[in-house]
Scaffold this motif. Structure first.
Motif, PDB file in Angstrom:
ATOM      1  N   LEU A 253       0.856  -1.180   0.000  1.00  0.00           N
ATOM      2  CA  LEU A 253       0.000   0.000   0.000  1.00  0.00           C
ATOM      3  C   LEU A 253       0.897   1.237   0.000  1.00  0.00           C
ATOM      4  N   ALA A 254       0.954   1.914  -1.149  1.00  0.00           N
ATOM      5  CA  ALA A 254       1.848   3.053  -1.319  1.00  0.00           C
ATOM      6  C   ALA A 254       1.055   4.353  -1.256  1.00  0.00           C
ATOM      7  N   TYR A 255       1.568   5.315  -0.500  1.00  0.00           N
ATOM      8  CA  TYR A 255       0.882   6.596  -0.339  1.00  0.00           C
ATOM      9  C   TYR A 255       1.895   7.671   0.050  1.00  0.00           C
ATOM     10  N   HIS A 256       1.489   8.919  -0.039  1.00  0.00           N
ATOM     11  CA  HIS A 256       2.326  10.027   0.421  1.00  0.00           C
ATOM     12  C   HIS A 256       1.949  10.349   1.859  1.00  0.00           C
ATOM     13  N   SER A 257       2.934  10.565   2.690  1.00  0.00           N
ATOM     14  CA  SER A 257       2.684  10.759   4.119  1.00  0.00           C
ATOM     15  C   SER A 257       1.769  11.942   4.395  1.00  0.00           C
TER      16      SER A 257
ATOM     17  N   ASN B  46       0.264  15.185  -4.194  1.00  0.00           N
ATOM     18  CA  ASN B  46       1.566  14.980  -3.551  1.00  0.00           C
ATOM     19  C   ASN B  46       2.226  13.704  -4.046  1.00  0.00           C
ATOM     20  N   PHE B  47       1.432  12.640  -4.190  1.00  0.00           N
ATOM     21  CA  PHE B  47       1.947  11.351  -4.656  1.00  0.00           C
ATOM     22  C   PHE B  47       2.559  11.502  -6.047  1.00  0.00           C
ATOM     23  N   LEU B  48       1.818  12.132  -6.953  1.00  0.00           N
ATOM     24  CA  LEU B  48       2.246  12.198  -8.344  1.00  0.00           C
ATOM     25  C   LEU B  48       3.443  13.127  -8.557  1.00  0.00           C
ATOM     26  N   LYS B  49       3.730  13.971  -7.595  1.00  0.00           N
ATOM     27  CA  LYS B  49       4.899  14.847  -7.686  1.00  0.00           C
ATOM     28  C   LYS B  49       6.164  14.187  -7.138  1.00  0.00           C
ATOM     29  N   ASN B  50       5.994  12.993  -6.517  1.00  0.00           N
ATOM     30  CA  ASN B  50       7.131  12.349  -5.869  1.00  0.00           C
ATOM     31  C   ASN B  50       7.754  11.293  -6.774  1.00  0.00           C
ATOM     32  N   GLU B  51       9.035  11.474  -7.096  1.00  0.00           N
ATOM     33  CA  GLU B  51       9.711  10.579  -8.037  1.00  0.00           C
ATOM     34  C   GLU B  51       9.880   9.173  -7.479  1.00  0.00           C
ATOM     35  N   ILE B  52      10.097   9.042  -6.185  1.00  0.00           N
ATOM     36  CA  ILE B  52      10.317   7.720  -5.594  1.00  0.00           C
ATOM     37  C   ILE B  52       9.044   6.870  -5.696  1.00  0.00           C
ATOM     38  N   LEU B  53       7.882   7.460  -5.392  1.00  0.00           N
ATOM     39  CA  LEU B  53       6.627   6.722  -5.470  1.00  0.00           C
ATOM     40  C   LEU B  53       6.303   6.333  -6.915  1.00  0.00           C
ATOM     41  N   ILE B  54       6.549   7.243  -7.846  1.00  0.00           N
ATOM     42  CA  ILE B  54       6.315   6.931  -9.264  1.00  0.00           C
ATOM     43  C   ILE B  54       7.259   5.835  -9.733  1.00  0.00           C
ATOM     44  N   GLN B  55       8.507   5.907  -9.299  1.00  0.00           N
ATOM     45  CA  GLN B  55       9.476   4.865  -9.653  1.00  0.00           C
ATOM     46  C   GLN B  55       9.026   3.511  -9.121  1.00  0.00           C
ATOM     47  N   GLY B  56       8.417   3.508  -7.940  1.00  0.00           N
ATOM     48  CA  GLY B  56       7.928   2.263  -7.367  1.00  0.00           C
ATOM     49  C   GLY B  56       6.846   1.619  -8.230  1.00  0.00           C
ATOM     50  N   ILE B  57       5.959   2.430  -8.781  1.00  0.00           N
ATOM     51  CA  ILE B  57       4.912   1.906  -9.673  1.00  0.00           C
ATOM     52  C   ILE B  57       5.550   1.255 -10.896  1.00  0.00           C
ATOM     53  N   HIS B  58       6.501   1.947 -11.510  1.00  0.00           N
ATOM     54  CA  HIS B  58       7.155   1.410 -12.709  1.00  0.00           C
ATOM     55  C   HIS B  58       7.918   0.115 -12.385  1.00  0.00           C
ATOM     56  N   GLU B  59       8.529   0.058 -11.228  1.00  0.00           N
ATOM     57  CA  GLU B  59       9.262  -1.138 -10.824  1.00  0.00           C
ATOM     58  C   GLU B  59       8.306  -2.312 -10.648  1.00  0.00           C
ATOM     59  N   PHE B  60       7.175  -2.052 -10.014  1.00  0.00           N
ATOM     60  CA  PHE B  60       6.168  -3.094  -9.823  1.00  0.00           C
ATOM     61  C   PHE B  60       5.643  -3.587 -11.173  1.00  0.00           C
ATOM     62  N   ALA B  61       5.336  -2.652 -12.073  1.00  0.00           N
ATOM     63  CA  ALA B  61       4.802  -3.019 -13.383  1.00  0.00           C
ATOM     64  C   ALA B  61       5.811  -3.821 -14.187  1.00  0.00           C
ATOM     65  N   LYS B  62       7.071  -3.390 -14.172  1.00  0.00           N
ATOM     66  CA  LYS B  62       8.122  -4.092 -14.913  1.00  0.00           C
ATOM     67  C   LYS B  62       8.300  -5.513 -14.409  1.00  0.00           C
ATOM     68  N   ASN B  63       8.306  -5.683 -13.103  1.00  0.00           N
ATOM     69  CA  ASN B  63       8.468  -7.019 -12.535  1.00  0.00           C
ATOM     70  C   ASN B  63       7.253  -7.898 -12.821  1.00  0.00           C
ATOM     71  N   SER B  64       6.064  -7.283 -12.801  1.00  0.00           N
ATOM     72  CA  SER B  64       4.841  -8.044 -13.083  1.00  0.00           C
ATOM     73  C   SER B  64       4.834  -8.576 -14.508  1.00  0.00           C
ATOM     74  N   GLN B  65       5.309  -7.758 -15.453  1.00  0.00           N
ATOM     75  CA  GLN B  65       5.335  -8.179 -16.847  1.00  0.00           C
ATOM     76  C   GLN B  65       6.259  -9.364 -17.066  1.00  0.00           C
ATOM     77  N   LYS B  66       7.272  -9.500 -16.231  1.00  0.00           N
ATOM     78  CA  LYS B  66       8.192 -10.634 -16.345  1.00  0.00           C
ATOM     79  C   LYS B  66       7.544 -11.926 -15.854  1.00  0.00           C
ATOM     80  N   GLN B  67       6.501 -11.792 -15.063  1.00  0.00           N
ATOM     81  CA  GLN B  67       5.829 -12.973 -14.505  1.00  0.00           C
ATOM     82  C   GLN B  67       4.525 -13.210 -15.269  1.00  0.00           C
ATOM     83  N   GLU B  68       3.400 -13.299 -14.572  1.00  0.00           N
ATOM     84  CA  GLU B  68       2.128 -13.544 -15.254  1.00  0.00           C
ATOM     85  C   GLU B  68       1.621 -12.341 -16.038  1.00  0.00           C
TER      86      GLU B  68
END
Length: 499
Positions: free
Chosen positions: A9-13, A74-96
């Motif tokens: 569960l990812a969110y901005h503080s 706030n979430f969409l302005k944060n590079e770390i949170l956005i990077q986390g989404i891309h990392e999750f998506a990239k890893n998901s594509q490698k699996q199912e």
């Protein structure tokens, strides 16, 4: 496959600051309520890890089965949170994959409306979960600050329950590889198109969707519809091709217009579904293999503040449905609609012939069968007409109003299928009622009727209360005026060759 964290569960503080009167913030409450629902559904405590912009370990995103993102400015302005989404998506594509059988592993939660697709276009087709309410008076969105009460129960909690079920389903697909569920959902006969609705029908749509999902049906669209008209049309066509039934819920709101269109998304979906129906009919005429597709269009019985644009849309809906046996317009209570949907899906609806009795066994019927149709309010007024027809040796069947709605609906269709002539009595009922009955007569072939009616008539108690041109356009005889007099229906009897 083993995952360290099943749900992230990812969110901005800044979005979890304490709400007035409480020491818990919006995100903390959301997590607590979601955890409770998931435990109730699965029977096990869920494994959820919360991460904010301070977490730089991207491996956490790779180790998740499901990622829930609580989007905010706030979430969409944060590079770390956005990077986390891309990392999750990239890893998901490698699996199912990020999306499995139409279900996404990424859950986009919005607690206050704003445009996110321009900032994250690669995820624009993934369904959003909108956790806010629309003020019915102003039409303005409002963020939930209180989580209990009538409004919250209807909007916040219903959406949260839906989301919990979706999370549970995708967890089963990724971790347990639930093949049985996959097979059910890939079956066209178990896939339903539930069209997007106006803002005033969101709650009703959620209710219907939840019922379908809980009975094992797959519901499309399971992604956000594109905002541009051509892309939207293509997406709707693709989804309809996978379905056996489309359901359209129509209220007072015409709906938003996608880019490049003068029509709303509600209107467009209906037009595309109507054309899909015609395409199926054309295909069935040329092919031995028969495709099944039908449409149920529900008009809210509580329509009050309807704009002129919406009135035109509703009239067009009715006219179009009247021309297609595979389409039906219903203006009934939502609970009754759910029963009819179940009948359409479980029994096969208009695709399956049932053995029911008309009023008595067909073999005992002597003479012509006349179906006298009337509204409940006019029941007593029709008795002299029925007695007179029976005195002429005709077998009379009538409208019924006692019993289960599904049975009454089917018996009405069965009467239209088997009668030799129909007579509608119009007294104190509404104009909408008689329009519906006239449409039913036109659509009788869709109920299995194979021969034309010998006579079709409307007995008007007061000819000034209805535009008789509408009746002439439906090719029905116009009879009566005032209290029943035998000579008033002689033209009807002449058609039946009754002296």
């Amino acid at each position: 496959m083993s995952f360290e964290n099943e749900i992230l569960l990812a969110y901005h503080s800044a979005d979890d600051e304490p709400i007035s009167g409480s020491n818990k913030g919006w995100v903390s409450n959301f997590n607590r309520f979601l955890s409770t629902l998931l435990e109730q559904i699965s029977g096990q405590p869920p494994k959820i890890r919360l991460v904010t912009e301070s977490e730089t370990n991207m491996q956490l995103y790779s180790d998740a089965t499901v990622l829930i993102t609580l989007f905010s400015k706030n979430f969409l302005k944060n590079e770390i949170l956005i990077q986390g989404i891309h990392e999750f998506a990239k890893n998901s594509q490698k699996q199912e994959g990020l999306v499995i059988d139409g279900l996404s592993r990424l859950f986009k939660v919005i607690k206050f409306p704003f445009e996110i697709d321009d900032l994250l276009p690669e995820y624009s087709n993934i369904l959003t979960y909108d956790f806010y309410q629309i003020d019915p008076l102003t039409g303005e969105p409002q963020e939930f600050r209180r989580f209990f009460g009538n409004d919250a129960e209807r909007s916040y909690w219903m959406k949260l329950v839906d989301m919990a079920y979706d999370i549970y389903q995708i967890q089963n697909k990724v971790i347990e590889e639930a093949k049985t569920i996959d097979e059910v959902q890939s079956d066209k006969n178990k896939t339903i198109y539930l069209a997007n609705s106006g803002v005033d029908m969101i709650i009703q749509r959620d209710i219907v969707k939840r019922e379908l999902l809980r009975h094992g049906y797959k519901v499309l669209p399971n992604h956000s519809l594109p905002k541009e008209v051509h892309a939207l049309e293509s997406a709707v066509k693709d989804d309809l091709a996978k379905c056996c039934l489309s359901i359209h819920l129509i209220g007072e709101d015409y709906g938003y217009k996608p880019k490049g269109s003068d029509l709303s998304v509600v209107d467009l979906q209906n037009q595309i579904a109507a054309q899909h129906t015609r395409d199926i009919l054309a295909y069935n005429e040329k092919s031995d293999a028969q495709e099944k597709f039908s449409r149920l269009i529900w008009l809210s019985p509580d329509l009050k503040n309807v704009s002129e644009r919406q009135k035109i849309f509703i009239e067009d809906l009715k006219s179009d449905a009247a021309s297609l046996d595979e389409a039906e317009v219903l203006q009934i209570q939502l609970q009754e609609l759910k029963s009819i949907i179940r009948e359409e899906l479980v029994t096969g609806g208009r695709f399956k012939t049932k053995e029911v009795k008309l009023a008595e066994d067909e073999v005992t019927i002597n003479g012509e069968v006349v179906y006298v149709i009337f509204d409940k309010i006019d029941r007593e007024k029709t008795k002299p007409i029925i007695d007179y027809l029976q005195g002429k040796g005709l077998h009379v069947v009538t409208s019924l109003y006692e019993g289960d709605l599904i049975d009454l609906r089917y018996l009405h269709q069965e009467n239209l299928r088997r009668c030799d002539a129909s007579l509608i009595y119009f007294g104190d009922s509404s104009k909408e009622w008689i329009k519906t009955k006239l449409q039913d007569i036109l659509k009788a072939p869709g109920f299995g009727r194979v021969k034309p009616m010998k006579a079709s008539a409307v007995y008007l108690e007061n000819k000034s209360t209805f535009d008789q041109n509408n009746l002439r356009n439906n090719d029905v005889m116009i009879l009566g005026e005032g209290e029943f007099e035998p000579q008033s229906i002689e033209p009807f009897l002449t058609k039946l060759e009754i002296q």
